[in-house]
Design a protein around this motif. Sequence first.
Motif, PDB file in Angstrom:
ATOM      1  N   VAL A   1       3.184   5.621 -18.035  1.00 35.30           N
ATOM      2  CA  VAL A   1       2.673   6.640 -17.115  1.00 35.30           C
ATOM      3  C   VAL A   1       3.162   6.242 -15.732  1.00 35.30           C
ATOM      4  O   VAL A   1       2.804   5.179 -15.231  1.00 35.30           O
ATOM      5  CB  VAL A   1       1.136   6.696 -17.116  1.00 35.30           C
ATOM      6  N   TYR A   2       4.034   7.058 -15.131  1.00 35.07           N
ATOM      7  CA  TYR A   2       4.616   6.651 -13.854  1.00 35.07           C
ATOM      8  C   TYR A   2       4.285   7.632 -12.743  1.00 35.07           C
ATOM      9  O   TYR A   2       4.065   8.812 -12.981  1.00 35.07           O
ATOM     10  CB  TYR A   2       6.134   6.481 -13.968  1.00 35.07           C
ATOM     11  N   ALA A   3       4.227   7.096 -11.540  1.00 31.37           N
ATOM     12  CA  ALA A   3       3.948   7.918 -10.371  1.00 31.37           C
ATOM     13  C   ALA A   3       5.253   8.528  -9.881  1.00 31.37           C
ATOM     14  O   ALA A   3       6.273   7.852  -9.802  1.00 31.37           O
ATOM     15  CB  ALA A   3       3.333   7.059  -9.283  1.00 31.37           C
ATOM     16  N   GLN A   4       5.218   9.812  -9.590  1.00 31.31           N
ATOM     17  CA  GLN A   4       6.422  10.495  -9.104  1.00 31.31           C
ATOM     18  C   GLN A   4       6.144  11.072  -7.722  1.00 31.31           C
ATOM     19  O   GLN A   4       5.220  11.857  -7.547  1.00 31.31           O
ATOM     20  CB  GLN A   4       6.804  11.607 -10.085  1.00 31.31           C
ATOM     21  N   ARG A   5       6.980  10.679  -6.755  1.00 27.12           N
ATOM     22  CA  ARG A   5       6.765  11.118  -5.367  1.00 27.12           C
ATOM     23  C   ARG A   5       7.040  12.598  -5.210  1.00 27.12           C
ATOM     24  O   ARG A   5       8.041  13.092  -5.704  1.00 27.12           O
ATOM     25  CB  ARG A   5       7.748  10.402  -4.433  1.00 27.12           C
ATOM     26  N   THR A   6       6.149  13.290  -4.502  1.00 31.01           N
ATOM     27  CA  THR A   6       6.460  14.670  -4.142  1.00 31.01           C
ATOM     28  C   THR A   6       7.025  14.720  -2.732  1.00 31.01           C
ATOM     29  O   THR A   6       7.643  15.685  -2.337  1.00 31.01           O
ATOM     30  CB  THR A   6       5.202  15.559  -4.209  1.00 31.01           C
ATOM     31  N   SER A   7       6.802  13.659  -1.954  1.00 30.40           N
ATOM     32  CA  SER A   7       7.429  13.623  -0.629  1.00 30.40           C
ATOM     33  C   SER A   7       7.757  12.179  -0.301  1.00 30.40           C
ATOM     34  O   SER A   7       7.186  11.263  -0.860  1.00 30.40           O
ATOM     35  CB  SER A   7       6.491  14.177   0.437  1.00 30.40           C
TER      36      SER A   7
ATOM     37  N   LEU B   1       0.800  -1.225   0.000  1.00 33.30           N
ATOM     38  CA  LEU B   1       0.000   0.000   0.000  1.00 33.30           C
ATOM     39  C   LEU B   1       0.834   1.277   0.000  1.00 33.30           C
ATOM     40  O   LEU B   1       0.334   2.349   0.321  1.00 33.30           O
ATOM     41  CB  LEU B   1      -0.990   0.016   1.176  1.00 33.30           C
ATOM     42  N   GLN B   2       2.120   1.149  -0.360  1.00 28.86           N
ATOM     43  CA  GLN B   2       2.910   2.380  -0.515  1.00 28.86           C
ATOM     44  C   GLN B   2       2.599   3.030  -1.857  1.00 28.86           C
ATOM     45  O   GLN B   2       2.844   4.220  -2.034  1.00 28.86           O
ATOM     46  CB  GLN B   2       4.403   2.064  -0.416  1.00 28.86           C
ATOM     47  N   ASP B   3       2.106   2.226  -2.784  1.00 31.17           N
ATOM     48  CA  ASP B   3       1.655   2.764  -4.063  1.00 31.17           C
ATOM     49  C   ASP B   3       0.131   2.842  -3.998  1.00 31.17           C
ATOM     50  O   ASP B   3      -0.541   1.825  -3.989  1.00 31.17           O
ATOM     51  CB  ASP B   3       2.049   1.826  -5.211  1.00 31.17           C
ATOM     52  N   PRO B   4      -0.435   4.057  -3.905  1.00 32.28           N
ATOM     53  CA  PRO B   4      -1.883   4.173  -3.720  1.00 32.28           C
ATOM     54  C   PRO B   4      -2.655   3.746  -4.974  1.00 32.28           C
ATOM     55  O   PRO B   4      -2.464   4.344  -6.042  1.00 32.28           O
ATOM     56  CB  PRO B   4      -2.093   5.661  -3.444  1.00 32.28           C
ATOM     57  N   PRO B   5      -3.535   2.739  -4.873  1.00 33.59           N
ATOM     58  CA  PRO B   5      -4.315   2.301  -6.031  1.00 33.59           C
ATOM     59  C   PRO B   5      -5.180   3.424  -6.609  1.00 33.59           C
ATOM     60  O   PRO B   5      -5.551   3.367  -7.776  1.00 33.59           O
ATOM     61  CB  PRO B   5      -5.216   1.195  -5.462  1.00 33.59           C
ATOM     62  N   GLU B   6      -5.464   4.465  -5.804  1.00 33.85           N
ATOM     63  CA  GLU B   6      -6.327   5.550  -6.305  1.00 33.85           C
ATOM     64  C   GLU B   6      -5.746   6.231  -7.535  1.00 33.85           C
ATOM     65  O   GLU B   6      -6.450   6.945  -8.243  1.00 33.85           O
ATOM     66  CB  GLU B   6      -6.541   6.636  -5.230  1.00 33.85           C
ATOM     67  N   LEU B   7      -4.442   6.068  -7.769  1.00 29.56           N
ATOM     68  CA  LEU B   7      -3.848   6.719  -8.942  1.00 29.56           C
ATOM     69  C   LEU B   7      -4.184   6.008 -10.241  1.00 29.56           C
ATOM     70  O   LEU B   7      -3.983   6.548 -11.329  1.00 29.56           O
ATOM     71  CB  LEU B   7      -2.325   6.768  -8.802  1.00 29.56           C
ATOM     72  N   ILE B   8      -4.684   4.773 -10.126  1.00 32.74           N
ATOM     73  CA  ILE B   8      -4.885   3.954 -11.325  1.00 32.74           C
ATOM     74  C   ILE B   8      -5.783   4.637 -12.378  1.00 32.74           C
ATOM     75  O   ILE B   8      -5.441   4.638 -13.559  1.00 32.74           O
ATOM     76  CB  ILE B   8      -5.394   2.546 -10.928  1.00 32.74           C
ATOM     77  N   PRO B   9      -6.914   5.263 -11.963  1.00 32.62           N
ATOM     78  CA  PRO B   9      -7.722   5.958 -12.976  1.00 32.62           C
ATOM     79  C   PRO B   9      -6.926   7.032 -13.724  1.00 32.62           C
ATOM     80  O   PRO B   9      -7.093   7.198 -14.931  1.00 32.62           O
ATOM     81  CB  PRO B   9      -8.855   6.589 -12.159  1.00 32.62           C
ATOM     82  N   ASP B  10      -6.035   7.760 -13.012  1.00 33.97           N
ATOM     83  CA  ASP B  10      -5.210   8.779 -13.674  1.00 33.97           C
ATOM     84  C   ASP B  10      -4.275   8.127 -14.692  1.00 33.97           C
ATOM     85  O   ASP B  10      -4.064   8.654 -15.789  1.00 33.97           O
ATOM     86  CB  ASP B  10      -4.375   9.553 -12.639  1.00 33.97           C
ATOM     87  N   PHE B  11      -3.689   6.993 -14.288  1.00 33.45           N
ATOM     88  CA  PHE B  11      -2.805   6.262 -15.210  1.00 33.45           C
ATOM     89  C   PHE B  11      -3.545   5.942 -16.502  1.00 33.45           C
ATOM     90  O   PHE B  11      -3.047   6.164 -17.595  1.00 33.45           O
ATOM     91  CB  PHE B  11      -2.360   4.929 -14.591  1.00 33.45           C
ATOM     92  N   ILE B  12      -4.761   5.399 -16.327  1.00 33.46           N
ATOM     93  CA  ILE B  12      -5.508   4.933 -17.492  1.00 33.46           C
ATOM     94  C   ILE B  12      -5.900   6.114 -18.373  1.00 33.46           C
ATOM     95  O   ILE B  12      -5.836   6.047 -19.599  1.00 33.46           O
ATOM     96  CB  ILE B  12      -6.740   4.118 -17.036  1.00 33.46           C
ATOM     97  N   ARG B  13      -6.238   7.241 -17.715  1.00 31.78           N
ATOM     98  CA  ARG B  13      -6.612   8.426 -18.493  1.00 31.78           C
ATOM     99  C   ARG B  13      -5.447   8.870 -19.381  1.00 31.78           C
ATOM    100  O   ARG B  13      -5.610   9.120 -20.573  1.00 31.78           O
ATOM    101  CB  ARG B  13      -7.001   9.563 -17.536  1.00 31.78           C
TER     102      ARG B  13
END
Length: 334
Positions: free
Chosen positions: A121-127, A100-112
């Motif tokens: 499409v990769y997740a980039q940490r801001t903190s 759960l360090q990678d939040p599944p909530e981002l998945i819709p953004d990835f797909i968009r």
Amino acid sequence: MKTENDLISIIAPVFNEETVLEAFYQQLSSTLAGINARFEIIFIDDSSNDNSLKLLYEFQQSDPRVAVIELSRNFGKEIALTAGLDHSHGDAVIIIDTDLQDPPELIPDFIREWKNGYDVVYAQRTSRRGDSWFKKVTAHQFYRLIKRVSNTDIPEDTGDFRLLSRRAVDAISQLRERHRFMKGMFAWIGYPQKAIPYQRQPRHAGQTKWNYWKLWNFALEGITSFSTAPLRLATYFGLLVAFGAFVYGGYIIYDTLVWGNPVPGYPSLMVVILFLGGIQLIGIGIIGEYLGRLFYESKQRPLYLIKSYQPSADSAARAEATRSITGVHSPGSD
Ligand code: UDP
Ligand code: MG
């Protein structure tokens, strides 16, 4: 979002995650429920020695989207991911950690963004909450270093959490190197790539499998897999030392001929010998790092071995449907 005909594969590596697996699966499922697409969820059990595997089979019992791959031993996350990619059927593939360090909530953004035409499409940490300042600083320096020494531009503060289009997955699948520095490989394939900023959470429960020694080796892996700069550095350093020795030799000849000074003593000689010995050993060590990697590549062993593979009920049904239409066994229906 019009994606109902698309199949999206979720790839989740698992190693001793019994404490978080249930929460992860719940959160993932509820996120996927809100997305209009078909999914397969491929769990790769990297030979956990806790209850993780049992949980995975429980998920599979009640969820026809779940596939479970059991590796024959612990191969490490990068290889586990590769096994998952090799067994994915999706038009797009999403890689996600199970802690759960990678939040599944981002998945819709990835797909968009994938629908907008991006291949990666990769997740980039801001903190980096939950990381020590030491880890933050070393990680930052590592990314700066690798950007400078390799020709591959590896984006900073990204993990493996990302979406890959089918052609990106096929590209990665062609890279069969044994030493797998995934972050670098994802960058190496090119194609349009897009970052999505997010806040990385501390681990939900359980222990990280990383320690500083492993991170150090990971850093070495990254540099030696993507750059030969250390070898060149050794050459230039050798040249510099040789030049210094040449100048100093000239000075000694001059000193002896003009001033008739006797040969200066033991200490300077000792320092020079030890210094050069040290430099040579470092040089040999650097060559050894590369040679060792070459040695492992030359064996051409398979990347992983599978103990058991339980495809998702959905994919078995799809395979059956293709077979009955075409009357032949389709290659993607294993
Ligand atoms: N993992 C794995 N094999 C290993 C170590 C880890 O499959 O040998 C999985 C682990 O279950 C998790 C992901 O890789 O889903 C990331 O591991 P971890 O949380 O330990 O790494 P960190 O988030 O600290 O970088
Ligand atoms: Mg983690």
